[in-house]
Design a protein around this motif. Structure first.
Motif, PDB file in Angstrom:
ATOM      1  N   LYS A 106       0.838  -1.199   0.000  1.00 47.28           N
ATOM      2  CA  LYS A 106       0.000   0.000   0.000  1.00 47.28           C
ATOM      3  C   LYS A 106       0.876   1.254   0.000  1.00 47.28           C
ATOM      4  O   LYS A 106       0.603   2.221  -0.707  1.00 47.28           O
ATOM      5  CB  LYS A 106      -0.912  -0.018   1.229  1.00 47.28           C
ATOM      6  N   LYS A 107       1.957   1.207   0.792  1.00 45.71           N
ATOM      7  CA  LYS A 107       2.870   2.347   0.855  1.00 45.71           C
ATOM      8  C   LYS A 107       3.553   2.551  -0.491  1.00 45.71           C
ATOM      9  O   LYS A 107       3.694   3.682  -0.958  1.00 45.71           O
ATOM     10  CB  LYS A 107       3.915   2.127   1.949  1.00 45.71           C
ATOM     11  N   LYS A 108       3.986   1.452  -1.126  1.00 42.54           N
ATOM     12  CA  LYS A 108       4.624   1.557  -2.447  1.00 42.54           C
ATOM     13  C   LYS A 108       3.661   2.157  -3.460  1.00 42.54           C
ATOM     14  O   LYS A 108       4.031   3.011  -4.260  1.00 42.54           O
ATOM     15  CB  LYS A 108       5.091   0.181  -2.924  1.00 42.54           C
ATOM     16  N   ASP A 109       2.411   1.671  -3.437  1.00 37.56           N
ATOM     17  CA  ASP A 109       1.405   2.195  -4.363  1.00 37.56           C
ATOM     18  C   ASP A 109       1.175   3.684  -4.125  1.00 37.56           C
ATOM     19  O   ASP A 109       1.047   4.459  -5.072  1.00 37.56           O
ATOM     20  CB  ASP A 109       0.083   1.434  -4.227  1.00 37.56           C
ATOM     21  N   LYS A 110       1.135   4.074  -2.865  1.00 33.10           N
ATOM     22  CA  LYS A 110       0.930   5.481  -2.518  1.00 33.10           C
ATOM     23  C   LYS A 110       2.111   6.321  -2.990  1.00 33.10           C
ATOM     24  O   LYS A 110       1.925   7.405  -3.546  1.00 33.10           O
ATOM     25  CB  LYS A 110       0.749   5.624  -1.001  1.00 33.10           C
ATOM     26  N   ASP A 111       3.335   5.801  -2.788  1.00 30.25           N
ATOM     27  CA  ASP A 111       4.528   6.514  -3.241  1.00 30.25           C
ATOM     28  C   ASP A 111       4.529   6.670  -4.759  1.00 30.25           C
ATOM     29  O   ASP A 111       4.873   7.731  -5.282  1.00 30.25           O
ATOM     30  CB  ASP A 111       5.799   5.789  -2.791  1.00 30.25           C
ATOM     31  N   LYS A 112       4.141   5.605  -5.459  1.00 33.21           N
ATOM     32  CA  LYS A 112       4.068   5.684  -6.924  1.00 33.21           C
ATOM     33  C   LYS A 112       3.054   6.741  -7.341  1.00 33.21           C
ATOM     34  O   LYS A 112       3.293   7.521  -8.261  1.00 33.21           O
ATOM     35  CB  LYS A 112       3.671   4.324  -7.526  1.00 33.21           C
ATOM     36  N   LYS A 113       1.917   6.748  -6.674  1.00 40.16           N
ATOM     37  CA  LYS A 113       0.866   7.716  -6.997  1.00 40.16           C
ATOM     38  C   LYS A 113       1.369   9.138  -6.744  1.00 40.16           C
ATOM     39  O   LYS A 113       1.169  10.017  -7.570  1.00 40.16           O
ATOM     40  CB  LYS A 113      -0.381   7.441  -6.155  1.00 40.16           C
ATOM     41  N   ASN A 114       2.042   9.328  -5.605  1.00 42.46           N
ATOM     42  CA  ASN A 114       2.574  10.651  -5.288  1.00 42.46           C
ATOM     43  C   ASN A 114       3.631  11.080  -6.301  1.00 42.46           C
ATOM     44  O   ASN A 114       3.666  12.233  -6.721  1.00 42.46           O
ATOM     45  CB  ASN A 114       3.170  10.677  -3.878  1.00 42.46           C
ATOM     46  N   ASP A 115       4.509  10.143  -6.706  1.00 46.28           N
ATOM     47  CA  ASP A 115       5.521  10.461  -7.713  1.00 46.28           C
ATOM     48  C   ASP A 115       4.860  10.856  -9.023  1.00 46.28           C
ATOM     49  O   ASP A 115       5.269  11.819  -9.674  1.00 46.28           O
ATOM     50  CB  ASP A 115       6.446   9.261  -7.949  1.00 46.28           C
ATOM     51  N   SER A 116       3.825  10.105  -9.398  1.00 43.61           N
ATOM     52  CA  SER A 116       3.108  10.395 -10.639  1.00 43.61           C
ATOM     53  C   SER A 116       2.450  11.770 -10.574  1.00 43.61           C
ATOM     54  O   SER A 116       2.509  12.551 -11.523  1.00 43.61           O
ATOM     55  CB  SER A 116       2.063   9.312 -10.890  1.00 43.61           C
ATOM     56  N   GLU A 117       1.837  12.069  -9.429  1.00 42.64           N
ATOM     57  CA  GLU A 117       1.186  13.368  -9.258  1.00 42.64           C
ATOM     58  C   GLU A 117       2.213  14.497  -9.291  1.00 42.64           C
ATOM     59  O   GLU A 117       1.967  15.551  -9.862  1.00 42.64           O
ATOM     60  CB  GLU A 117       0.396  13.401  -7.946  1.00 42.64           C
ATOM     61  N   GLU A 118       3.388  14.248  -8.695  1.00 45.55           N
ATOM     62  CA  GLU A 118       4.435  15.264  -8.701  1.00 45.55           C
ATOM     63  C   GLU A 118       4.939  15.512 -10.118  1.00 45.55           C
ATOM     64  O   GLU A 118       5.202  16.645 -10.496  1.00 45.55           O
ATOM     65  CB  GLU A 118       5.585  14.849  -7.784  1.00 45.55           C
ATOM     66  N   GLN A 119       5.071  14.421 -10.884  1.00 43.84           N
ATOM     67  CA  GLN A 119       5.505  14.583 -12.278  1.00 43.84           C
ATOM     68  C   GLN A 119       4.467  15.369 -13.059  1.00 43.84           C
ATOM     69  O   GLN A 119       4.804  16.250 -13.847  1.00 43.84           O
ATOM     70  CB  GLN A 119       5.738  13.209 -12.921  1.00 43.84           C
ATOM     71  N   ASP A 120       3.185  15.034 -12.851  1.00 45.46           N
ATOM     72  CA  ASP A 120       2.115  15.765 -13.539  1.00 45.46           C
ATOM     73  C   ASP A 120       2.136  17.229 -13.142  1.00 45.46           C
ATOM     74  O   ASP A 120       2.004  18.120 -13.978  1.00 45.46           O
ATOM     75  CB  ASP A 120       0.737  15.158 -13.209  1.00 45.46           C
ATOM     76  N   LYS A 121       2.325  17.486 -11.862  1.00 42.98           N
ATOM     77  CA  LYS A 121       2.358  18.859 -11.357  1.00 42.98           C
ATOM     78  C   LYS A 121       3.556  19.595 -11.949  1.00 42.98           C
ATOM     79  O   LYS A 121       3.445  20.750 -12.366  1.00 42.98           O
ATOM     80  CB  LYS A 121       2.445  18.841  -9.827  1.00 42.98           C
ATOM     81  N   SER A 122       4.686  18.907 -12.007  1.00 43.85           N
ATOM     82  CA  SER A 122       5.892  19.507 -12.573  1.00 43.85           C
ATOM     83  C   SER A 122       5.681  19.842 -14.044  1.00 43.85           C
ATOM     84  O   SER A 122       6.061  20.909 -14.518  1.00 43.85           O
ATOM     85  CB  SER A 122       7.071  18.550 -12.408  1.00 43.85           C
ATOM     86  N   ARG A 123       5.031  18.918 -14.769  1.00 40.67           N
ATOM     87  CA  ARG A 123       4.738  19.174 -16.186  1.00 40.67           C
ATOM     88  C   ARG A 123       3.807  20.367 -16.331  1.00 40.67           C
ATOM     89  O   ARG A 123       4.007  21.215 -17.199  1.00 40.67           O
ATOM     90  CB  ARG A 123       4.090  17.937 -16.819  1.00 40.67           C
ATOM     91  N   ASP A 124       2.782  20.419 -15.472  1.00 43.01           N
ATOM     92  CA  ASP A 124       1.852  21.551 -15.510  1.00 43.01           C
ATOM     93  C   ASP A 124       2.578  22.858 -15.239  1.00 43.01           C
ATOM     94  O   ASP A 124       2.340  23.862 -15.913  1.00 43.01           O
ATOM     95  CB  ASP A 124       0.723  21.365 -14.487  1.00 43.01           C
ATOM     96  N   GLU A 125       3.487  22.838 -14.257  1.00 46.41           N
ATOM     97  CA  GLU A 125       4.240  24.049 -13.955  1.00 46.41           C
ATOM     98  C   GLU A 125       5.127  24.439 -15.124  1.00 46.41           C
ATOM     99  O   GLU A 125       5.243  25.613 -15.463  1.00 46.41           O
ATOM    100  CB  GLU A 125       5.080  23.841 -12.685  1.00 46.41           C
ATOM    101  N   ASP A 126       5.773  23.434 -15.750  1.00 45.80           N
ATOM    102  CA  ASP A 126       6.606  23.713 -16.919  1.00 45.80           C
ATOM    103  C   ASP A 126       5.771  24.301 -18.047  1.00 45.80           C
ATOM    104  O   ASP A 126       6.174  25.261 -18.712  1.00 45.80           O
ATOM    105  CB  ASP A 126       7.307  22.438 -17.406  1.00 45.80           C
ATOM    106  N   ASN A 127       4.590  23.718 -18.249  1.00 41.23           N
ATOM    107  CA  ASN A 127       3.692  24.233 -19.288  1.00 41.23           C
ATOM    108  C   ASN A 127       3.253  25.657 -18.978  1.00 41.23           C
ATOM    109  O   ASN A 127       3.191  26.502 -19.869  1.00 41.23           O
ATOM    110  CB  ASN A 127       2.466  23.329 -19.449  1.00 41.23           C
TER     111      ASN A 127
END
Length: 147
Positions: A106-127
């Motif tokens: 569950k922790k790994k899944d949560k970490d993956k989700k958080n990493d994915s969200e951070e990447q999306d957020k980073s992309r949005d900020e870059d955009n």
């Protein structure tokens, strides 16, 4: 340690549940019998704990472990309980291991989700930054045209 002898008794609700599980349907037990079983169970637990503590002290440890309890059962001449206790202990360990693995997953899944969200957020900020630069460049071009 307990202040009163009654503090050493097991909870009545637990004793009642164990008794009901052990008896066939339709069999009732009096309040006095339930109280006697409760006291006997409490005495048994205290005696078993004392014996197990002796094994821990011989091992120069302050913490009782499962092997201390199993040794105490043998010393108290309750050999017939050792096999069911070992089986229950193994089942408990498997259950705990399963819970631990599920928690880690569950922790790994949560970490993956958080990493994915951070990447999306980073992309949005870059955009957003790219859009801001484009707007700024357009404004500069317009100003140059006006001049």
């Amino acid at each position: 340690m307990a202040e009163r002898p009654e503090d050493l008794n097991l909870p009545n609700a637990v004793i009642t549940r164990i008794i009901k599980e052990a008896l066939p349907d339709g069999v009732n037990i009096s309040k006095e019998a339930r109280s006697a079983i409760s006291r006997a169970a409490s005495v048994f637990v205290l005696y078993a704990t004392s014996c197990a503590n002796n094994f821990a002290m011989k091992g120069k440890r302050k913490t009782l472990n499962a092997s201390d309890v199993l040794s105490a059962m043998e010393e108290m001449e309750f050999q017939r309980f050792i096999t069911p206790l070992k089986e229950a202990l193994e089942a408990y360990r498997r259950e705990q291991k399963g819970k631990k693995e599920a928690s880690e997953q569950k922790k790994k899944d949560k970490d993956k989700k958080n990493d994915s969200e951070e990447q999306d957020k980073s992309r949005d900020e870059d955009n957003d930054e790219d859009e801001d630069k484009l707007e700024e460049e357009e404004q500069n071009e317009e100003e140059e045209v006006d001049n």
